[in-house]
Design an enzyme around this catalytic site. Sequence first.
Site, mmCIF file in Angstrom:
data_model
loop_
_atom_site.group_PDB
_atom_site.id
_atom_site.type_symbol
_atom_site.label_atom_id
_atom_site.label_comp_id
_atom_site.label_asym_id
_atom_site.label_seq_id
_atom_site.Cartn_x
_atom_site.Cartn_y
_atom_site.Cartn_z
ATOM 1 N N GLU A 1 0.821 -1.221 0.000
ATOM 2 C CA GLU A 1 0.000 0.000 0.000
ATOM 3 C C GLU A 1 0.851 1.265 0.000
ATOM 4 O OE1 GLU A 1 -3.462 2.151 2.729
ATOM 5 O OE2 GLU A 1 -2.235 0.543 3.559
ATOM 6 N N ASP A 2 1.915 1.295 0.772
ATOM 7 C CA ASP A 2 2.619 2.560 1.037
ATOM 8 C C ASP A 2 4.004 2.665 0.412
ATOM 9 O OD1 ASP A 2 0.457 3.364 2.548
ATOM 10 O OD2 ASP A 2 1.292 2.654 4.444
#
Length: 706
Positions: free
Chosen positions: A76-77
Amino acid sequence: MIDADDLIELVRNYNPRTNEKLIRSAYAYGMEMHEGQFRRSGEPYFSHPVAVAAILTEMHLDDATIVTALLHDTIEDTRSTYGEVQDRFGTEIAELVDGVTKLTNLQLSSSETKQAENFRKLFFAMSKDLRVILVKLADRLHNMRTIKSMSPEKQVQKAHETMDIFAPLAGRMGMQWMRDELEDLSFRVLNPEGRNSIMRRFITLQRETGDVVQKITGDIRKELERAGIEADVYGRAKKPYSIWRKMEASGQGFSRLSDIYGFRVITTSEADCYGVLGAIHQRWRAVPGRFKDYISQPKSNGYRSIHTTVSGRDGKRVEVQIRTREMHEVAEAGVAAHWAYRDGVRAENPFAVDPAQWVASLTDRFENADDHDEFLEHVRMEMYSDQVFCFTPKGEVVKLPRGATPLDFAYAIHTRIGDSCVGAKVDTIRVPLWTRLKNGQSVEIITAEGQRPQATWIDIVATGRAKAAIRRSLRDEDRRRFEKLGKELARVAFEHVGKRATEKALTTAARHMGLAGSQELLARLGAAEITARSVVETLYPDLAEKKGDEIDAARAVVGLSGEQSFTRAPCCRPVPGERIVGIAYRGKGVVIHAIDCAALEAYEDQPQRWIDLRWHSGVHQPVYDVGLDLTISNDAGVLGRLCTQIGEQKANITDLRFLDRKPDFYRLILDVELRDAEHLHAVMLAMEADSDVASVERHRELKETT
């Protein structure tokens, strides 16, 4: 932030066969992907995934779950991808990381319809592999532990989301310790003053009573040693939010709560569990209705334990949970016990259940549901073990706390329905009003005109709304009773000076006394907040009796010879206005008794000792002590208020002694100095009119004590 070696050591403590190379590789990869990223607190971002992994080691989880925790934010990051994670760590871990990413992207605190859809996705994701939600719960727990670095608005949003979704979910999955901590961390954000208040009271309580946990733990250990049972005993004070919720549900203050401590007894066998129960019940009195045997009837998440509440040291209620070591492991880990390792192999715990069964059955049940609201209500019924959802005859849903009764249901619909409730049908069967409702039941309320709430209803209902409505109605009822009593007191007082208590006279007196009107005056008069004499003095100061006109106590009795003195019999303690008779004693003068005193039977064969007496007809001094036998609510300020009321009646308390102390009521004897029988009647009426006085009677000794 702990390093890779420390993390591996935490895993090795319960799984010596851990894949050290896999964990070290994931640690290095996660650190590389998150390099240059920082949390709001200023710490390196990778400290968060490491902390989440450390939390999961406390549950003795497998290597795949630990690695997933280290990598749960990479897809996700960071620049990492599903394919890259799959190539490096395998499909199992890639699927778990992807599942956590999808859960993170769900906006679980949005509108009701959207939330229903998110719940659906949440449970479908969980049904594939429940380890996904274990990582997500640990992720939320660490975020809540470090929430102070967020903005105030974000803190409140996350705390609400945690309280509404993640804490109940942790509890439903059997991880009660995590639910307790998540709720308490949310409580710290949402109501810091309430939490601080409870903590301050705990400190005060500990200073006053000492270490109660240690004392009661010692008491239990002694009983088990006496019974020859080997077991470990642990005790703790309940979490602040748990206490707050209990206060809100019961409508009681902290000082009235008794079971604020919990104790666990961990045994070596199931037979010993019942042996411990017998030893505890033999030593302390069990509290009715507070016993549950989850060993013979386990919860769906595998939880097994015996729960009992007893009146322990100094009458304090304490909850005791009794279970074996294996049962305790499931109770602590919940569904996570399914993946727990011990000594390098999957722990074979006979009480651990298949963690996917509950989620799978839930998703199967609602897979084709079209109504989002219906889906959400059913999910909540499954998740929130501390709530029940019941239905009106028309099919409308009413949400209530667990332990709610048909009366709570009635007040949840409308205050008018609650006030006029005379009965209820649950699933078409007539039931008592104190019946505890269960999820999914249909409730029909039966009402009748003229029905009013009863004082006993306070102990039946569980919701704050119902308790507040009942108390409000009882106060209105008390006011009407006080007005009626005040009218009678005013009539007697006015007739005493040859006047009539007309509406105009009462209205005029009320205006001069700064009161709203005659009804307010009568209500305060009946509640003993003002005296009838003060009302008379306001209008007729020249007619009101002055203290200088009072009869001296030494000449209060008529019928004695010149040198004879008298004393009042301590068995009946007569007062002016009551019929009396004297009994002569050689060297002691005359002892006067009430004409109906039982002690007089002893003198029936000695008529020469009887002397016909009567009280002086004038106004007497308030010096005659009388015993009042009172039963009052055990609430803060009740006794002080009653003492004030007695003082307002121009009576003086000379002694006070308790006969019985219970968690809900006190019984005591008050010795009060009074003027005469009318004065006694006024004081007793004022006491009887108080809503916190269960009974008031004149106290008489069983026999003469002179």
